[in-house]
Design a protein around this motif. Structure first.
Motif, PDB file in Angstrom:
ATOM      1  N   ASN A   1      53.949  86.283  32.486  1.00 58.90           N
ATOM      2  CA  ASN A   1      54.292  85.183  31.574  1.00 58.90           C
ATOM      3  C   ASN A   1      53.175  84.156  31.487  1.00 58.90           C
ATOM      4  O   ASN A   1      52.883  83.610  30.423  1.00 58.90           O
ATOM      5  N   GLU A   2      52.545  83.883  32.624  1.00 61.70           N
ATOM      6  CA  GLU A   2      51.430  82.935  32.627  1.00 61.70           C
ATOM      7  C   GLU A   2      50.264  83.463  31.802  1.00 61.70           C
ATOM      8  O   GLU A   2      49.612  82.728  31.049  1.00 61.70           O
ATOM      9  N   ALA A   3      49.967  84.765  31.916  1.00 60.18           N
ATOM     10  CA  ALA A   3      48.872  85.374  31.152  1.00 60.18           C
ATOM     11  C   ALA A   3      49.170  85.378  29.655  1.00 60.18           C
ATOM     12  O   ALA A   3      48.272  85.151  28.830  1.00 60.18           O
ATOM     13  N   LEU A   4      50.440  85.602  29.295  1.00 58.60           N
ATOM     14  CA  LEU A   4      50.817  85.613  27.881  1.00 58.60           C
ATOM     15  C   LEU A   4      50.624  84.246  27.239  1.00 58.60           C
ATOM     16  O   LEU A   4      50.193  84.148  26.091  1.00 58.60           O
ATOM     17  N   LYS A   5      50.948  83.201  27.986  1.00 60.64           N
ATOM     18  CA  LYS A   5      50.734  81.852  27.463  1.00 60.64           C
ATOM     19  C   LYS A   5      49.254  81.597  27.216  1.00 60.64           C
ATOM     20  O   LYS A   5      48.865  80.976  26.223  1.00 60.64           O
ATOM     21  N   ALA A   6      48.424  82.062  28.125  1.00 60.42           N
ATOM     22  CA  ALA A   6      46.979  81.867  27.967  1.00 60.42           C
ATOM     23  C   ALA A   6      46.412  82.702  26.833  1.00 60.42           C
ATOM     24  O   ALA A   6      45.442  82.302  26.175  1.00 60.42           O
ATOM     25  N   LEU A   7      47.007  83.857  26.560  1.00 57.60           N
ATOM     26  CA  LEU A   7      46.501  84.748  25.509  1.00 57.60           C
ATOM     27  C   LEU A   7      46.775  84.202  24.118  1.00 57.60           C
ATOM     28  O   LEU A   7      45.973  84.393  23.198  1.00 57.60           O
ATOM     29  N   SER A   8      47.908  83.540  23.934  1.00 56.25           N
ATOM     30  CA  SER A   8      48.298  82.979  22.631  1.00 56.25           C
ATOM     31  C   SER A   8      48.243  84.027  21.529  1.00 56.25           C
ATOM     32  O   SER A   8      47.633  83.826  20.468  1.00 56.25           O
ATOM     33  N   ALA A   9      48.847  85.163  21.771  1.00 61.51           N
ATOM     34  CA  ALA A   9      48.860  86.249  20.796  1.00 61.51           C
ATOM     35  C   ALA A   9      50.043  86.118  19.850  1.00 61.51           C
ATOM     36  O   ALA A   9      51.035  85.449  20.151  1.00 61.51           O
ATOM     37  N   ASP A  10      49.947  86.741  18.687  1.00 60.52           N
ATOM     38  CA  ASP A  10      51.059  86.774  17.741  1.00 60.52           C
ATOM     39  C   ASP A  10      52.227  87.551  18.338  1.00 60.52           C
ATOM     40  O   ASP A  10      52.039  88.447  19.181  1.00 60.52           O
ATOM     41  N   GLU A  11      53.418  87.239  17.866  1.00 63.41           N
ATOM     42  CA  GLU A  11      54.604  87.882  18.422  1.00 63.41           C
ATOM     43  C   GLU A  11      54.621  89.386  18.170  1.00 63.41           C
ATOM     44  O   GLU A  11      55.147  90.144  18.967  1.00 63.41           O
ATOM     45  N   ASP A  12      54.054  89.789  17.031  1.00 59.36           N
ATOM     46  CA  ASP A  12      54.071  91.208  16.695  1.00 59.36           C
ATOM     47  C   ASP A  12      52.829  91.952  17.191  1.00 59.36           C
ATOM     48  O   ASP A  12      52.621  93.128  16.870  1.00 59.36           O
ATOM     49  N   ALA A  13      51.991  91.285  17.975  1.00 59.61           N
ATOM     50  CA  ALA A  13      50.783  91.931  18.490  1.00 59.61           C
ATOM     51  C   ALA A  13      51.138  92.965  19.547  1.00 59.61           C
ATOM     52  O   ALA A  13      52.107  92.809  20.311  1.00 59.61           O
ATOM     53  N   GLU A  14      50.351  94.025  19.582  1.00 62.75           N
ATOM     54  CA  GLU A  14      50.570  95.085  20.578  1.00 62.75           C
ATOM     55  C   GLU A  14      49.835  94.703  21.869  1.00 62.75           C
ATOM     56  O   GLU A  14      48.661  94.975  22.035  1.00 62.75           O
ATOM     57  N   ILE A  15      50.608  94.100  22.780  1.00 63.45           N
ATOM     58  CA  ILE A  15      50.021  93.558  24.006  1.00 63.45           C
ATOM     59  C   ILE A  15      50.102  94.596  25.127  1.00 63.45           C
ATOM     60  O   ILE A  15      51.127  95.248  25.316  1.00 63.45           O
ATOM     61  N   LYS A  16      49.016  94.707  25.868  1.00 61.19           N
ATOM     62  CA  LYS A  16      48.967  95.643  26.992  1.00 61.19           C
ATOM     63  C   LYS A  16      48.810  94.862  28.298  1.00 61.19           C
ATOM     64  O   LYS A  16      48.192  93.797  28.327  1.00 61.19           O
TER      65      LYS A  16
END
Length: 271
Positions: free
Chosen positions: A17-32
């Motif tokens: 969750n901490e990394a996701l906040k730092a990434l600031s990616a779109d909701e529909d982005a394919e995150i790995k």
């Protein structure tokens, strides 16, 4: 291109969750996700232990237009041009960039368009960097390119007419490849004349000549009455140019070529 961020936490989920906040990616982005370290509990709740560490990343396309826009923006700011607006148009072969910058266009264009040509060259490198599909790049400020092209076409037609009439070659001032191409294209549309380039690098220039086998319509003749045979009075009792006192200086040898006047004043549309 990879965009990534890292996070730590007491658990894998907290680190993620901490990394996701730092990434600031779109909701529909394919995150790995990639777990770099498992959490370790402290011994007896007091000693040692370490948090979980997670890497999150997404693959994004490298937008050359965004890179070029940022690059151009920095150049314009360094030239003292603020609040410039840029628009991009592209097809499979060319990227066309238009810059609007109010009354600050002079510093962007430079002497004889040299600054604008340099900016265009550097921007082409940025846009084509790492790309297999090479694209030409043209940058215009206001309506400078259109004005310049009209001036060059008029220059080509005027000097081609001289060559067609008198049969004497015309050598134009040095030009860059873009401007020489305009001259050659215009000359190709005129019957009885042709053109080619001579010189190297910045000294390369266009020569306009008669086509092989074509005769001039009014060959130049020096009949002693001045250039082109004109015999004009001087308003002093009918005395003509050829009546002027002779100078002791040696006569100048006739020129085989005439120099074309290349550069005129370019008015930029500020609307």
């Amino acid at each position: 291109m990879i965009k990534e961020a890292f996070g730590t936490g007491a658990t894998i989920e907290e680190a993620k969750n901490e990394a996701l906040k730092a990434l600031s990616a779109d909701e529909d982005a394919e995150i790995k996700f990639e777990v770099l370290a498992q959490p370790k509990a402290k011994v007896l709740g007091l000693f040692g232990g370490s948090p979980a560490k997670v890497r999150v990343y997404i693959e994004v396309e490298d937008d050359p237009f965004e890179n070029a826009k940022s690059y151009l923006g920095n150049i314009l700011k360094n030239l003292g041009v603020n609040d410039a607006e840029m628009t991009f148009e592209a097809d499979n072969e060319e990227v066309r960039i238009s810059i609007t910058c109010g009354d600050d266009y002079g510093s962007v264009i430079g002497r004889r368009g040299e600054t604008l040509d340099a900016i265009q060259y550097l921007t082409r490198l940025v846009i084509n960097r790492g790309s297999e599909d090479y694209k030409r790049v043209s940058i215009n400020v206001g309506d400078y390119r259109e004005k310049r092209e009209n001036t060059l076409r008029a220059l080509a037609r005027k000097n081609a007419a001289k060559v067609r009439k008198y049969g004497r070659n015309v050598v134009l001032d040095p030009m860059n490849p873009y401007e020489r191409r305009i001259i050659h294209t215009t000359v190709q549309e005129i019957e009885g004349v042709t053109s080619h380039s001579v010189g190297n690098d910045d000294d390369r220039k266009v020569v306009i000549t008669l086509e092989e086998g074509v005769k001039p319509t009014a060959p130049y003749r020096d009949n002693g009455r001045g250039r082109g045979g004109y015999n004009r009075g001087r308003g002093n009792g009918g005395k003509h140019y050829n009546d002027a006192p002779k100078s002791d200086a040696p006569a100048r040898a006739p020129r085989s070529d005439s120099e074309g006047v290349l550069y005129g004043k370019i008015e930029i549309n500020k609307d």
